[in-house]
Design a protein around this motif. Structure first.
Motif, PDB file in Angstrom:
ATOM      1  N   ASN A 273     -12.593 -31.238  13.658  1.00 25.68           N
ATOM      2  CA  ASN A 273     -11.128 -31.209  13.541  1.00 25.68           C
ATOM      3  C   ASN A 273     -10.509 -30.180  14.487  1.00 25.68           C
ATOM      4  N   ASP A 277      -7.921 -30.646  17.352  1.00 29.58           N
ATOM      5  CA  ASP A 277      -6.615 -29.975  17.323  1.00 29.58           C
ATOM      6  C   ASP A 277      -6.424 -29.043  18.516  1.00 29.58           C
ATOM      7  N   THR A 280      -5.968 -31.490  21.784  1.00 28.26           N
ATOM      8  CA  THR A 280      -4.664 -32.152  21.922  1.00 28.26           C
ATOM      9  C   THR A 280      -3.658 -31.267  22.652  1.00 28.26           C
ATOM     10  N   ASP A 316       1.021 -23.133  18.979  1.00 37.50           N
ATOM     11  CA  ASP A 316       0.270 -23.938  18.009  1.00 37.50           C
ATOM     12  C   ASP A 316      -1.213 -23.544  18.026  1.00 37.50           C
ATOM     13  N   LEU A 320      -3.338 -21.834  15.003  1.00 34.55           N
ATOM     14  CA  LEU A 320      -4.567 -22.448  14.499  1.00 34.55           C
ATOM     15  C   LEU A 320      -5.718 -21.448  14.516  1.00 34.55           C
ATOM     16  N   ARG A 449      -6.506 -38.478  12.849  1.00 34.18           N
ATOM     17  CA  ARG A 449      -6.362 -37.230  13.580  1.00 34.18           C
ATOM     18  C   ARG A 449      -5.255 -37.332  14.637  1.00 34.18           C
ATOM     19  N   GLY A 454      -1.459 -33.190  11.987  1.00 38.49           N
ATOM     20  CA  GLY A 454      -2.612 -32.397  12.419  1.00 38.49           C
ATOM     21  C   GLY A 454      -3.025 -31.384  11.380  1.00 38.49           C
ATOM     22  N   SER A 456      -5.672 -27.850  10.355  1.00 39.28           N
ATOM     23  CA  SER A 456      -7.106 -27.619  10.185  1.00 39.28           C
ATOM     24  C   SER A 456      -7.594 -27.968   8.800  1.00 39.28           C
TER      25      SER A 456
END
Length: 504
Positions: A273, A277, A280, A316, A320, A449, A454, A456
Motif C-alpha cells: 500500500n 501511495d 502515485t 502528502d 504519509l 488503490r 488512498g 495507509s
C-alpha cells in the motif's frame, strides 16, 4: 496425588503387599499340603502348621492311631505281643504307615522288621525293664541319632514277663512334603513379587511414563511448528501440572505465531500500500517536473499551478511518512507522553479554531457545540490528543460524497466520570461488515488503490492506540450512504486519584 506421595506409596506397596500376599499364599499352601499329608498317611486328627516345622510331631501323627490301639491291647491282652502271627499282622499294618515294629521279651529280641542290627537296636531303643503288671511305661516319641522317630511301650503280663514294643519310623518320610512345601513357597514368593512389580510398573507407567510420552509428542509437534493439538487431561500431580503449564505455553505460542503471521501479512500489505501511495504522488511529481523542464508550463500561471501541485504531493508524502513513523513508535511504546491537567472545554475550543480554517478551505461546514463548563478537567497529552482529533477529522474529510455539501459536527458532553466527544459527518458512511474492523492497523474499507481516498490504513489504528494509552474509549456508529459518528470518551481528572502518569 503428588509425585512424592506416589513414590512413598510405591515404597509401602513394595514392602506390605508382598508380605500380605505371601502370608495368604503360605497359609493356602500349608493347608493344602496338610490335607495331602493327612490323606497320604490316613491321619484322622487335624494336621496343622506344626506338621511342617516339627518332624517329630509329623511322624508321630502318622502312627498315632496304631500306637493308641497298642496301648489298649497292652492293657487288656499283653500276652498277644508274644504271638508271632499277631506281630506279623501288626507289622504289616505299620508298613502301610511306612514304619517298622520291634518287640523285646524279657530283654530278648522277639521280633524285628527293621534293617537295624541287634547292636544298633540296643542304641536305638532303650529298654523299659522296671514295669509291673497292670502298668504301662509310655516313653512317647523321641528322635534318635539314626534319623528315626521311636515310640516305645513297656509293660508285663501276669507271669511277670517284660515286653518292650517299639514303633520305628524314618524321618525321611516327611522330607518330600517339606521339600514340596518349600518349593511351593519359593514359587509363591516369585509369583507375588512378579504380580506386585507388574502392578507397580503399570501404575507408574500410567501416572508418570504415559504423560511424559504425551509431553514428548507435544514437544515434537511444537518443534515441527504444529500448534493445532490439545494436551490431554492428566492428574493433579507435578507431571499433571507440568502438562497444564505446557498447554498454556502451547496456547500462548499459538497466539504469538498467529499474531506474527497476521503481522507479516499486514506488513506485506503495508509495504504494498505504501509503495502504491508513494508511487502515485511521485509519478505526479515526475510528470509535473518534466512538464516544467520541457517548457509545457509556458506561462507563469501554469508554472505556479505545477509548482503548487508538486508542493501538495510532497506534503502528502510527508504526511504519509509521518504517519508511519508515529505508528511505529506507538506500536513499540516508544512515544513519550507528557500528561498535563487541562480544561476539556478550552482545549477543544482551541482545536476547533485550528480545524475550522482547514475545513473552510475545503468548503466543509463545521458545527461545534460544547456542553461543558470550565471546571471539567482531563489529564491528557495535548499534542497526541490533537493528533487523534486531526486524524478523525481528516478521515471524515477524506470520505465526503462528491457533489454534496460536506458537514462535520463536533459535540462535547459531560457524562459522569467521562468527557464524551462526538465527531459526526455526512460522508459515505461505513458498511456494517467493515465497522468493527476500522480500528485495525492496515485495514482499509476501500478495495481500490486507485480511489482518491488512498491512505495507509493506520490513521484510525493510531487514534485507538493513543486513546487507550489515555485510558479512554473510542468506537463508531455509521449508516452507509448517510455518514459516520465517532465517539471518544476520556476520563475526567480526579484530584485525589492519579489519573495519568505525570499529571498532578
Amino acid at each position: 496425588m503428588k509425585l512424592k506421595n506416589k513414590l512413598k506409596l510405591s515404597f509401602c506397596i513394595m514392602i506390605i503387599v508382598p508380605m500380605i500376599l505371601f502370608v495368604i499364599a503360605a497359609f493356602i499352601i500349608i493347608k493344602w499340603q496338610a490335607y495331602n499329608y493327612k490323606q497320604a498317611y490316613n491321619i484322622d486328627t487335624n494336621v496343622g502348621l506344626e506338621t511342617f516345622y516339627s518332624n517329630g510331631n509329623a511322624i508321630s501323627e502318622i502312627t498315632s492311631g496304631i500306637y493308641q490301639s497298642m496301648i489298649e491291647q497292652a492293657e487288656t491282652n499283653p500276652e498277644s505281643f508274644s504271638d508271632e502271627s499277631a506281630l506279623r499282622e501288626l507289622s504289616s499294618e505299620l508298613k502301610t504307615k511306612l514304619s517298622d515294629l520291634v518287640v523285646r521279651w524279657n530283654g530278648v529280641l522277639l521280633y524285628n522288621s527293621t534293617s537295624f542290627s541287634n547292636d544298633e537296636l540296643e542304641n536305638l531303643i532303650p529298654e523299659c525293664s522296671e514295669v509291673t503288671y497292670g502298668s504301662i511305661c509310655d516313653t512317647g516319641y523321641y528322635q534318635s541319632e539314626y534319623g528315626c522317630i521311636v515310640k516305645t511301650l513297656g509293660f508285663c503280663d501276669e507271669e511277670g514277663n517284660v515286653y518292650n514294643v517299639s514303633i520305628v519310623t524314618s524321618i525321611s518320610q516327611v522330607v518330600p512334603q517339606i521339600r514340596n512345601s518349600l518349593t511351593l513357597m519359593v514359587l509363591a514368593i516369585a509369583i507375588v513379587l512378579i504380580i506386585t512389580a507388574a502392578l507397580l510398573i503399570f501404575w507408574i507407567y500410567k501416572s508418570i511414563v504415559r504423560p511424559i510420552n504425551k509431553l514428548k509428542l507435544a514437544t515434537n509437534n511444537i518443534k515441527d511448528g504444529n500448534f493445532d493439538f490439545k494436551m490431554p487431561k492428566t492428574g493433579n500431580d507435578e507431571i499433571g501440572q507440568l502438562c497444564k503449564d505446557f498447554e498454556e505455553m502451547r496456547l500462548i505460542l499459538k497466539e504469538n505465531t498467529e499474531a506474527k503471521l497476521k503481522s507479516d501479512i499486514e506488513e506485506k500489505d503495508l509495504i504494498r500500500n505504501i509503495s502504491h501511495d508513494l508511487k502515485t504522488p511521485l509519478t505526479a511529481i515526475k510528470g509535473y517536473v518534466e512538464g516544467l523542464q520541457d517548457g509545457i508550463a509556458d506561462t507563469p500561471e501554469k508554472q505556479e499551478k505545477y509548482i503548487r501541485t508538486i508542493a501538495n504531493k510532497v506534503n502528502d508524502m510527508d504526511r504519509l511518512i509521518d504517519e508511519l513513523s508515529i505508528y511505529s513508535r506507538l506500536d513499540t511504546n516508544r512515544v513519550p507522553y507528557t500528561f498535563v491537567k487541562i480544561s476539556a472545554g478550552d482545549y477543544f475550543n482551541d482545536c476547533v479554531e485550528e480545524i475550522s480554517v482547514e475545513l473552510d478551505a475545503s468548503q466543509i461546514e463545521l458545527d461545534y457545540k460544547s456542553h461543558l463548563d470550565k471546571t471539567v478537567y482531563v489529564c491528557v497529552d495535548p499534542e497526541q490528543l490533537k493528533r487523534v482529533v486531526n486524524n478523525i477529522i481528516s478521515n471524515s474529510e477524506k470520505y465526503m460524497v462528491e457533489g454534496r455539501q460536506g458537514k462535520i459536527g463536533i459535540d462535547i458532553y459531560d457524562e459522569g466520570e467521562y468527557v464524551h466527544v462526538q465527531f459526526s459527518d455526512n460522508g459515505k458512511g461505513i458498511a456494517s461488515k467493515d465497522l468493527e474492523r476500522i480500528f485495525e492497523r492496515f485495514y482499509r474499507t476501500d478495495d481500490s488503490r486507485n480511489s482518491k481516498q488512498g491512505g495507509s490504513g493506520i490513521g484510525l489504528a493510531i487514534v485507538k492506540k493513543i486513546v487507550e494509552d489515555h485510558r479512554g474509549m473510542i468506537w463508531a456508529d455509521s449508516v452507509e450512504g448517510q455518514g459516520t459518528t465517532m465517539h471518544l470518551k476520556l476520563p475526567k481528572y480526579k484530584k485525589n486519584e492519579l489519573a495519568c502518569q505525570g499529571c498532578n
